[in-house]
Design a protein around this motif. Structure first.
Motif, PDB file in Angstrom:
ATOM      1  N   VAL A  24      25.672  16.650  -3.979  1.00  0.00           N
ATOM      2  CA  VAL A  24      25.935  16.395  -5.392  1.00  0.00           C
ATOM      3  C   VAL A  24      24.911  17.150  -6.230  1.00  0.00           C
ATOM      4  CG1 VAL A  24      26.293  14.598  -7.123  1.00  0.00           C
ATOM      5  CG2 VAL A  24      26.616  14.068  -4.717  1.00  0.00           C
ATOM      6  N   HIS A  25      25.396  17.912  -7.203  1.00  0.00           N
ATOM      7  CA  HIS A  25      24.487  18.664  -8.072  1.00  0.00           C
ATOM      8  C   HIS A  25      24.678  18.183  -9.505  1.00  0.00           C
ATOM      9  CE1 HIS A  25      23.305  21.559  -4.944  1.00  0.00           C
ATOM     10  NE2 HIS A  25      24.515  21.280  -4.472  1.00  0.00           N
ATOM     11  N   PHE A  26      23.608  17.762 -10.120  1.00  0.00           N
ATOM     12  CA  PHE A  26      23.688  17.274 -11.497  1.00  0.00           C
ATOM     13  C   PHE A  26      23.160  18.337 -12.452  1.00  0.00           C
ATOM     14  CE2 PHE A  26      23.222  13.332  -9.029  1.00  0.00           C
ATOM     15  CZ  PHE A  26      24.249  12.561  -9.567  1.00  0.00           C
ATOM     16  N   THR A  27      23.828  18.492 -13.590  1.00  0.00           N
ATOM     17  CA  THR A  27      23.307  19.350 -14.653  1.00  0.00           C
ATOM     18  C   THR A  27      23.079  18.481 -15.872  1.00  0.00           C
ATOM     19  OG1 THR A  27      24.668  21.135 -13.807  1.00  0.00           O
ATOM     20  CG2 THR A  27      23.779  21.443 -16.014  1.00  0.00           C
ATOM     21  N   GLY A  28      21.893  18.575 -16.441  1.00  0.00           N
ATOM     22  CA  GLY A  28      21.573  17.731 -17.588  1.00  0.00           C
ATOM     23  C   GLY A  28      22.333  18.131 -18.833  1.00  0.00           C
ATOM     24  N   GLY A  29      22.483  17.163 -19.750  1.00  0.00           N
ATOM     25  CA  GLY A  29      23.049  17.459 -21.063  1.00  0.00           C
ATOM     26  C   GLY A  29      24.381  16.784 -21.329  1.00  0.00           C
ATOM     27  N   GLU A  30      24.652  16.660 -22.628  1.00  0.00           N
ATOM     28  CA  GLU A  30      25.878  15.999 -23.088  1.00  0.00           C
ATOM     29  C   GLU A  30      27.129  16.740 -22.620  1.00  0.00           C
ATOM     30  OE1 GLU A  30      26.127  16.036 -27.360  1.00  0.00           O
ATOM     31  OE2 GLU A  30      27.621  14.430 -27.399  1.00  0.00           O
TER      32      GLU A  30
END
Ligand SMILES: Cc1cc2nc3c(=O)[nH]c(=O)nc-3n(C[C@H](O)[C@H](O)[C@H](O)COP(=O)(O)OP(=O)(O)OC[C@H]3O[C@@H](n4cnc5c(N)ncnc54)[C@H](O)[C@@H]3O)c2cc1C
Length: 478
Positions: free
Chosen positions: A209-215
């Motif tokens: 699982v790869h998360f990218t920050g931000g709205e």
């Protein structure tokens, strides 16, 4: 000249449903959004690791960059500074002559100290701070209890009363257009991890699982999870999974930094229920969001007790052990208990761990090793990508038995849990490839294998896999 409002963005890095930003935008004042990256977050603690770690920091920096882009798209920008909030506010107030700061109200001690320091800085120039409550699903002012002291100590009582009587408030729209920053005000560069004194987290091939920050990424995830993959309708059945991106929503990192509003999630669930299906699963996601709310209200009710050894219960009966060697093995996922090690290695490599995993590793540390629960909470604060002060310390209180768990002495039988939630050992094998040769029937029982069995599977305890720190047979009796 127009009056200036500084909007201090904290755990509310979003345009949608951002009351502070929206109210500033419609006030006819000149709005200047800013955020502070506080160097104290990256100081080394007495346990040898930084207070917040590289996974969280990477996600934060991405979220700030995205917020800047989104503010630019409506004509404004995000002023970014590295410094304590009081220092940054003093600088920005001087540069802009602002008399107002709009910001989110936080409830825990360090955040409150920041608020007081900012209030103080503003008072010196005759300015004021206006707070907005904006991280929970249900608004603080709508709770059906006369005061926060009357918040029930049992979650179910809280949930039932709230569900019966409180309406979730409407979402605030995205502001239409904001003015540009004054020409003399530098936007500030977003620092790198290295500039914050952190190392880049190494790439790990086991990461799924790869998360990218931000709205922007948050809204994408909601769209994918709820609408495109249609996963909401089975959430209740899958939520205790361990491996992969889709067994649970994975909304937590965005909720924690406020890139995603819980009211927006609620709104999407209502629409999904109207257009596709209403069932236990669609309700259950909201049920989990209520836990998140609850821990925030508990933090407000109990203040600093959340962080003390005796917890919110003020329980001084438990003798907590301070053994750094055992603690280090737990942190590194080298306890010799495969289910614990797999979860802890996932956390170190990715910053994420499932809820089931968190409950087990926290129980193992506090109930089997009896190590001071606050050490575990501090390590989670460092390691989690979705660190949320109230959810983290509230859950640790709960599992350690010093919090709101109505059941006395709740204990997780690690073997039973491992066999129930990872019956084929797929999760363990994924994170601990050395154990791949083991058949499912032995995967959680490495410590019980005879020397010849170990040899036949290529396992050398103490060499390519640690000897168990505790005797597995303790879990076979019950
Ligand atoms: C010891 C321990 C520490 C934890 N620390 C954190 C933390 O720092 N930050 C954090 O966001 N969650 C924390 N949790 C709660 C929970 O484990 C995570 O929210 C969840 O695993 C995140 O995955 P998800 O978004 O896929 O959750 P889902 O199952 O999809 O749930 C949806 C949302 O509900 C909320 N939620 C679910 N379970 C809980 C819970 N037990 N407590 C509070 N909120 C919940 C989260 O916001 C989550 O994103 C902790 C749990 C434990 C046992």
């Amino acid at each position: 000249m127009k009056e200036v409002i500084l909007v201090w963005l904290r755990n509310d890095l979003r345009l949608h449903d951002n009351e502070a930003l929206y109210k500033a935008a419609v006030s006819a004042c000149h709005v200047i959004p800013f955020t502070c990256i506080d160097p104290r977050w990256f100081q080394v603690t007495h346990l040898g690791f930084t207070k917040r770690g590289p996974h969280w920091a990477t996600f934060l920096l991405q979220s700030i960059a995205d917020m800047r882009r989104r503010l630019q798209s409506i004509g404004s920008n995000l002023v970014v500074r590295v410094g304590t909030p009081a220092q940054v506010v003093a600088e920005l107030q001087k540069a802009t002559g602002a008399r107002w700061i709009y910001t989110s109200r936080e409830v825990t001690s360090e955040e409150i100290q920041d608020q007081l320091a900012v209030e103080n800085a503003m008072q010196q120039v005759g300015g004021k701070v206006k707070y907005f409550w904006q991280s929970t699903l249900y608004h603080l002012e709508d709770l059906p209890f006369k005061s926060i002291e009357l918040l029930p100590d049992v979650f179910t009582q809280f949930r039932k009363q709230v569900e019966k009587t409180v309406r979730v408030r409407d979402i605030f729209p995205i502001p239409g257009k904001l003015p540009p920053l004054p020409p003399n005000l530098l936007e500030g560069t977003i620092p790198t991890l290295q500039e914050l004194g952190l190392k880049e987290p190494p790439q790990d091939r086991r990461q799924l699982v790869h998360f990218t920050g931000g709205e922007s990424a948050a809204l994408d995830r909601v769209k994918t999870y709820i609408w495109e993959k249609d996963l909401l309708k089975t959430y209740k059945e899958t939520r205790n999974g361990l491996l992969g991106a889709d067994f649970s929503s994975k909304f937590s990192p965005w909720l924690a930094l406020g890139c995603l509003s819980p009211r927006y999630v609620w709104d999407q669930v209502q629409k999904y229920q109207a257009q596709r299906v209403t069932n236990d699963s669609t309700y259950w996601l909201i049920f989990e969001l209520l836990w998140r709310d609850y821990f925030r209200f508990v933090a407000l009710k109990y203040g600093n007790r959340l962080f003390k050894k005796g917890g919110i219960k003020k329980d001084r009966r438990i003798r907590w052990i301070e053994n750094k060697t055992l603690f280090q093995c737990w942190m590194e996922g080298k306890t010799g208990i495969p289910f614990i090690d797999a979860n802890m290695q996932e956390l170190a490599a990715t910053g994420f761990m499932s809820n089931r995993g968190r409950q087990n590793v926290a129980s193992f540390l506090t109930k089997d090793l009896q190590i001071d629960w606050r050490w575990g909470a501090m390590y989670f604060e460092h390691a989690l990508i979705d660190y949320d002060v109230c959810s983290n310390w509230g859950n640790w209180n709960y599992i350690a038995g010093v919090g709101n768990d109505p059941r006395e002495n709740r204990y997780f039988n690690i073997l039973k849990q491992a066999c129930q939630y990872d019956p084929q050992g797929e999760f363990v094998k994924h994170w601990l490839p050395v154990l791949k040769p083991l058949p499912a029937s032995w995967i959680h029982l490495v410590g019980e294998l005879s020397p010849s069995q170990l040899q036949s599977y290529g396992i050398e305890l103490g060499n390519n896999y640690p000897s168990p720190m505790v005797n597995t047979s303790r879990w076979m009796k019950t």
